[in-house]
Write a protein that holds these residues in place. Structure first.
Motif: not given
Length: 515
Positions: A394, A428, A438, A442, A446-447, A476, A481
């Motif tokens: 992240q 993001v 991004t 994951d 969410c990626i 987010c 997202v």
């Protein structure tokens, strides 16, 4: 604009050397009445110093845009040099082109003249060449640069202006590789394309043979300098070099240069163009318009023009003054500071990283990490964890280290970041080009990239899904997202628990959800 109109315009601007006003912490002597327009500025950092003063980055508070003030100490100038300075303002004020540094205003504070100009956040072409560290530019990049430089030169020549100092140091870039030709201090207005100039000016490395010989010269002298710039971009070395000015001039006049270019990387069209621009006979050099009509550029000219227009439209530019008089500049030293707390820290902790040129304009926090976008649109991330716990990507630094101090995300260098958002363990961000990147875990999808679910993405990846759907805004939650596009469509993805499933299904019905 005719030569007579130009001269009248010049005389009008020259009177500003004894007029205009500025309010600041340095000078509060200027008067202000309710009818004058005031523009407020906050100094960010000094960009560079020259013979007559400094270039300083400012943020204009009215529209939160970044501008450069080119500062000139009038006391150090002769009468002729003062006229040269006003000549630059005059030329900039009549030039309006997507590949030319824009002029906004100028102010006089006691004996200091300040010229407000467009800011390019990507440095200059000279630095860009050095940063290559011997690695050649791709041919597509060279063509992109050449088109923009030729477009700028064609525009100033059409306006009857001879630049006289085209060099890699005066070719500025944005983070999106948009080129802006600048520094018109030596520029000269010629009455027609056949007019000739006589003064020996410019940077020695880019001087044409006619300049070195003290002969009269015209627009083709700029074309020679363009040839030198193109040579440097292709080879990463100077066209002509010597230990002293005399030897340099001898090499230039004799045409003593070797085109040592990798023909496996670059096509014959680019190489041929260098030879044409560096022809010893000025009459045999092409015009800037003829360069744009070369096959290497002409078949893509419309596409390149559209790309330039798109990148310019995405840039946040200062609004021009609406008043008829020169506005009053008000300078303050208000600063932005970043504080963080949590994770055992009950008192807000100030971060000294974000000051001066790294001043923050947007912040966001995830469960254990932070992200900041600076005024120069660079992204910094760091973690707030105990015992050196591993990250899951992240932070975007290419590893699992838990950096405790803000660190710039190098993978996004060259991208102007305007917004960042954090989930629990992913990040993001959106660029000025409305692209979306991004990175992080994951685990919940969410990626947003197919084929990577459940993995850790350690560096920013571009979401190709949105390349044809420019992104306006992103938000987010912990594990989902939501994106709003410029066309008004809403997309969401990630984990559907705690009611988020309804959100996903709802948007699938109305706007079209993916994943």
């Amino acid at each position: 604009m005719s030569l007579a109109e130009y001269e009248r315009h010049f005389d009008s601007l020259s009177s500003d050397l004894v007029g205009g006003s500025m309010l600041s912490e340095r000078s509060a002597s200027a008067t202000f009445n309710g009818e004058e327009e005031r523009l407020h500025y906050i100094p960010i950092r000094i960009l560079g110093r020259g013979a007559f003063g400094e270039a300083t980055l400012y943020r204009r508070t009215e529209d939160n845009s970044l501008v450069v003030w080119k500062e000139v100490d009038l006391n150090s100038l002769s009468e002729r040099e003062r006229r040269d300075v006003m000549n630059e303002i005059n030329i900039l004020s009549i030039l309006e082109h997507n590949n030319i540094i824009a002029y906004f205003n100028h102010f006089v504070d006691k004996n200091t003249l300040l010229i407000e100009l467009e800011y390019c956040n990507g440095g200059n072409l000279y630095d860009k060449i050095i940063q290559q560290k011997g690695k050649l530019f791709h041919e597509e990049v060279v063509i992109w640069y050449l088109y923009q430089i030729a477009s700028a030169v064609a525009h100033i020549h059409k306006a009857g202006i001879l630049h006289r100092d085209i060099k890699t140091l005066n070719i500025f870039l944005t983070k999106t590789d948009l080129i802006k030709l600048g520094d018109y201090g030596l520029a000269k207005k010629l009455g027609s394309e056949f007019s000739m100039a006589e003064t020996c000016v410019g940077t020695p490395y880019y001087m044409s043979p006619e300049l070195c010989q003290g002969a009269k010269y015209n627009f083709k002298s700029d074309i020679w300098a363009m040839g030198c710039v193109l040579f440097e971009v292709l080879t990463l070395t100077r066209t002509f070099d010597a230990t002293n000015a005399l030897n340099l001039c001898v090499k230039i006049v004799q045409g003593n240069w070797t085109m040592d270019v990798n023909r496996d990387v670059y096509g014959a069209g680019l190489i041929k163009l260098v030879y044409e621009c560096l022809n010893q006979d000025p009459a045999k050099r092409p015009t800037a318009e003829q360069i744009l009509d070369q096959p290497v550029l002409s078949f893509r000219r419309q596409e390149l023009a559209e790309r330039v227009a798109l990148l310019n439209s995405a840039m946040k530019k200062p609004k021009l003054s609406t008043g008829t008089e020169t506005p009053v500049a008000v300078v303050t030293t208000r600063s932005r500071e970043v504080y963080f707390w949590g994770g055992g820290k009950f008192t807000p902790q100030k971060l000294d990283t974000f000051k001066g040129g790294s001043s923050a304009q947007h912040v966001c926090a995830g469960e254990s990490h932070f992200a900041v976008v600076t005024v120069e649109k660079e992204l910094y991330t760091w973690a707030n964890v105990q015992g050196g716990a591993k990250m899951v990507g992240q932070l975007g630094h290419g590893d699992q280290a838990s950096y405790r101090q803000p660190k710039r995300v190098e993978k996004l260098q060259g991208k102007a970041i305007r917004q960042v958002e954090c989930g629990t363990d992913f990040t993001v961000c959106i660029t000025d080009e409305d692209q979306m990147y991004t990175f992080g875990s994951d685990y919940y999808g969410c990626i947003g990239v197919e084929g990577v679910m459940g993995t850790q993405i350690l560096e920013p990846v571009l979401l190709e899904f949105f390349e044809e759907r420019p992104v306006r805004q992103v938000s987010c939650g912990d594990n989902h997202v939501v994106v709003l596009t410029h066309s008004g469509d809403v997309f969401s993805w990630g984990c559907g628990e705690y009611g988020m499933a309804w959100l996903l299904l709802s948007f699938e019905f109305t706007a079209g959800v993916f994943f």
